[in-house]
Design an enzyme around this catalytic site. Structure first.
Site, PDB file in Angstrom:
ATOM      1  N   ARG A 196      59.968  40.048  39.511  1.00 17.93           N
ATOM      2  CA  ARG A 196      58.862  40.944  39.894  1.00 17.93           C
ATOM      3  C   ARG A 196      59.092  42.336  39.307  1.00 17.93           C
ATOM      4  NH1 ARG A 196      53.937  39.173  42.025  1.00 17.93           N
ATOM      5  NH2 ARG A 196      53.732  41.167  43.091  1.00 17.93           N
ATOM      6  N   LYS A 235      49.516  34.378  31.400  1.00 17.29           N
ATOM      7  CA  LYS A 235      48.099  34.150  31.687  1.00 17.29           C
ATOM      8  C   LYS A 235      47.306  34.008  30.381  1.00 17.29           C
ATOM      9  CE  LYS A 235      48.247  36.637  36.090  1.00 17.29           C
ATOM     10  NZ  LYS A 235      47.636  37.739  36.855  1.00 17.29           N
ATOM     11  N   ASN A 274      46.295  41.375  33.282  1.00 14.39           N
ATOM     12  CA  ASN A 274      47.677  41.857  33.380  1.00 14.39           C
ATOM     13  C   ASN A 274      48.731  40.870  32.886  1.00 14.39           C
ATOM     14  OD1 ASN A 274      47.492  40.148  35.518  1.00 14.39           O
ATOM     15  ND2 ASN A 274      47.963  41.652  37.101  1.00 14.39           N
ATOM     16  N   PHE A 304      37.199  40.368  43.926  1.00  8.83           N
ATOM     17  CA  PHE A 304      37.492  40.025  42.531  1.00  8.83           C
ATOM     18  C   PHE A 304      37.859  38.556  42.347  1.00  8.83           C
ATOM     19  CE2 PHE A 304      41.430  41.691  44.430  1.00  8.83           C
ATOM     20  CZ  PHE A 304      42.322  40.667  44.166  1.00  8.83           C
ATOM     21  N   TYR A 354      45.792  30.743  44.053  1.00  3.34           N
ATOM     22  CA  TYR A 354      45.312  32.047  44.522  1.00  3.34           C
ATOM     23  C   TYR A 354      44.601  31.947  45.882  1.00  3.34           C
ATOM     24  CZ  TYR A 354      46.599  34.386  40.152  1.00  3.34           C
ATOM     25  OH  TYR A 354      47.291  34.931  39.100  1.00  3.34           O
ATOM     26  N   ARG A 357      54.039  44.222  32.132  1.00  2.00           N
ATOM     27  CA  ARG A 357      52.695  44.794  32.297  1.00  2.00           C
ATOM     28  C   ARG A 357      52.642  46.245  31.813  1.00  2.00           C
ATOM     29  NH1 ARG A 357      51.854  42.076  38.293  1.00  2.00           N
ATOM     30  NH2 ARG A 357      50.910  40.118  37.596  1.00  2.00           N
ATOM     31  N   THR A 413      51.182  45.109  39.969  1.00  2.00           N
ATOM     32  CA  THR A 413      49.978  44.318  39.724  1.00  2.00           C
ATOM     33  C   THR A 413      48.968  45.119  38.897  1.00  2.00           C
ATOM     34  OG1 THR A 413      50.297  43.217  41.845  1.00  2.00           O
ATOM     35  CG2 THR A 413      48.105  43.049  40.849  1.00  2.00           C
ATOM     36  N   GLU A 431      54.608  27.363  44.613  1.00  2.34           N
ATOM     37  CA  GLU A 431      53.971  27.448  43.298  1.00  2.34           C
ATOM     38  C   GLU A 431      54.615  26.498  42.296  1.00  2.34           C
ATOM     39  OE1 GLU A 431      52.298  32.049  43.604  1.00  2.34           O
ATOM     40  OE2 GLU A 431      53.989  31.633  42.288  1.00  2.34           O
ATOM     41  N   HIS A 488      52.074  36.204  35.425  1.00  2.00           N
ATOM     42  CA  HIS A 488      52.213  35.950  36.858  1.00  2.00           C
ATOM     43  C   HIS A 488      53.687  35.775  37.188  1.00  2.00           C
ATOM     44  CE1 HIS A 488      51.792  34.179  40.844  1.00  2.00           C
ATOM     45  NE2 HIS A 488      52.679  33.291  40.443  1.00  2.00           N
TER      46      HIS A 488
HETATM   47  P1  GDP Z   1      50.387  39.813  41.440  1.00  2.00           P
HETATM   48  O1  GDP Z   1      51.230  39.007  42.382  1.00  2.00           O
HETATM   49  O2  GDP Z   1      51.070  41.080  40.993  1.00  2.00           O
HETATM   50  O3  GDP Z   1      49.878  39.023  40.268  1.00  2.00           O
HETATM   51  O4  GDP Z   1      49.120  40.334  42.257  1.00  2.00           O
HETATM   52  P2  GDP Z   1      48.233  39.613  43.397  1.00  2.00           P
HETATM   53  O5  GDP Z   1      48.894  38.355  43.856  1.00  2.00           O
HETATM   54  O6  GDP Z   1      47.895  40.648  44.410  1.00  2.00           O
HETATM   55  O7  GDP Z   1      46.904  39.271  42.614  1.00  2.00           O
HETATM   56  C1  GDP Z   1      46.846  38.181  41.743  1.00  2.00           C
HETATM   57  C2  GDP Z   1      46.117  38.581  40.498  1.00  2.00           C
HETATM   58  O8  GDP Z   1      44.766  38.899  40.823  1.00  2.00           O
HETATM   59  C3  GDP Z   1      46.638  39.823  39.795  1.00  2.00           C
HETATM   60  O9  GDP Z   1      47.742  39.594  38.962  1.00  2.00           O
HETATM   61  C4  GDP Z   1      45.428  40.247  39.004  1.00  2.00           C
HETATM   62  O10 GDP Z   1      45.265  39.422  37.847  1.00  2.00           O
HETATM   63  C5  GDP Z   1      44.285  39.920  39.965  1.00  2.00           C
HETATM   64  N1  GDP Z   1      43.924  41.074  40.780  1.00  2.00           N
HETATM   65  C6  GDP Z   1      44.577  41.583  41.857  1.00  2.00           C
HETATM   66  N2  GDP Z   1      43.953  42.651  42.366  1.00  2.00           N
HETATM   67  C7  GDP Z   1      42.866  42.848  41.582  1.00  2.00           C
HETATM   68  C8  GDP Z   1      41.803  43.808  41.593  1.00  2.00           C
HETATM   69  O11 GDP Z   1      41.737  44.707  42.437  1.00  2.00           O
HETATM   70  N3  GDP Z   1      40.840  43.660  40.624  1.00  2.00           N
HETATM   71  C9  GDP Z   1      40.890  42.673  39.691  1.00  2.00           C
HETATM   72  N4  GDP Z   1      39.924  42.603  38.782  1.00  2.00           N
HETATM   73  N5  GDP Z   1      41.866  41.753  39.657  1.00  2.00           N
HETATM   74  C10 GDP Z   1      42.849  41.830  40.587  1.00  2.00           C
HETATM   75 MG    MG Z   2      50.759  37.461  43.694  1.00  2.35          MG
END
Ligand code: GDP
Ligand code: MG
Length: 164
Positions: A99, A20, A126, A68, A60, A116, A105, A140, A129
């Site tokens: 993963r 990222k 973080n 968020f 997304y 992370r 996350t 994707e 991805h």
């Molecule tokens: P990932 O698959 O582990 O990347 O997580 P998700 O698919 O649930 O979310 C995508 C991305 O959104 C995450 O990697 C974070 O960058 C962001 N994100 C997810 N949850 C939160 C949150 O509660 N707050 C904020 N600020 N960002 C979030």
């Molecule tokens: Mg995800």
């Protein structure tokens, strides 16, 4: 994945890993590539790009309703020096394994030893991805790469990494 797909379809599993903008700014690209290479995954596509809002909104899509979400899109498309390294890897169970390598996350919950958990402190920055399922990974990869940008090649160490 050509060559062994009929013998072991699971080896053809692919995922999308993306460093990222914060990860690129923090010069984490090499570290991430190193970890996935040394694990034994095969790199089949890589590029650096400024992510468009169109691609990000598709990427997304499932998070659209989250509070968020706007900040997430701003983060992923932020500033003039923003770049993203996207890597598509393939290997046995690459989605699940990657993963685990990436970590939770929420960076504060991510275990030491994960990308992370080793390099980030907050969920909003973080670093990396990784696709969360095989189906999502295929979608994707299609979103971030043209077919011609994915290279079919055979690794010489295949029999050292897999029995099949
Ligand atoms: P990932 O698959 O582990 O990347 O997580 P998700 O698919 O649930 O979310 C995508 C991305 O959104 C995450 O990697 C974070 O960058 C962001 N994100 C997810 N949850 C939160 C949150 O509660 N707050 C904020 N600020 N960002 C979030
Ligand atoms: Mg995800």
């Amino acid at each position: 994945c050509l060559g062994y797909s009929s013998a072991a379809p699971e080896i053809c599993e692919r995922t999308l890993i993306a460093v990222k903008p914060d990860g690129v700014q923090r010069r984490m690209v090499g570290e991430v590539i190193k970890r996935f290479e040394q694990r034994g995954f095969k790199l089949v596509g890589i590029k650096m790009l400024q992510a468009s809002e169109a691609v990000l909104s598709k990427h997304y899509h499932d998070l659209q309703k989250k509070p968020f979400y706007p900040a997430l899109i701003r983060y992923m498309a932020s500033g003039p020096v923003v770049a993203m390294g996207s890597m598509v890897w393939e290997g046995h169970n690459v989605v699940r394994s990657s993963r685990l390598m990436v970590g939770e996350t929420d960076s504060s919950q991510a275990k030491p030893g994960t990308v992370r958990g080793d390099f980030s402190v907050h969920i909003s920055r973080n670093i990396i991805h990784a696709s969360d399922s095989v189906e999502v990974a295929e979608k994707e990869i299609g979103l971030w790469f043209h077919t011609a940008e994915l290279i079919t090649w055979e690794t010489n160490d295949h029999s050292d990494l897999y029995q099949v």
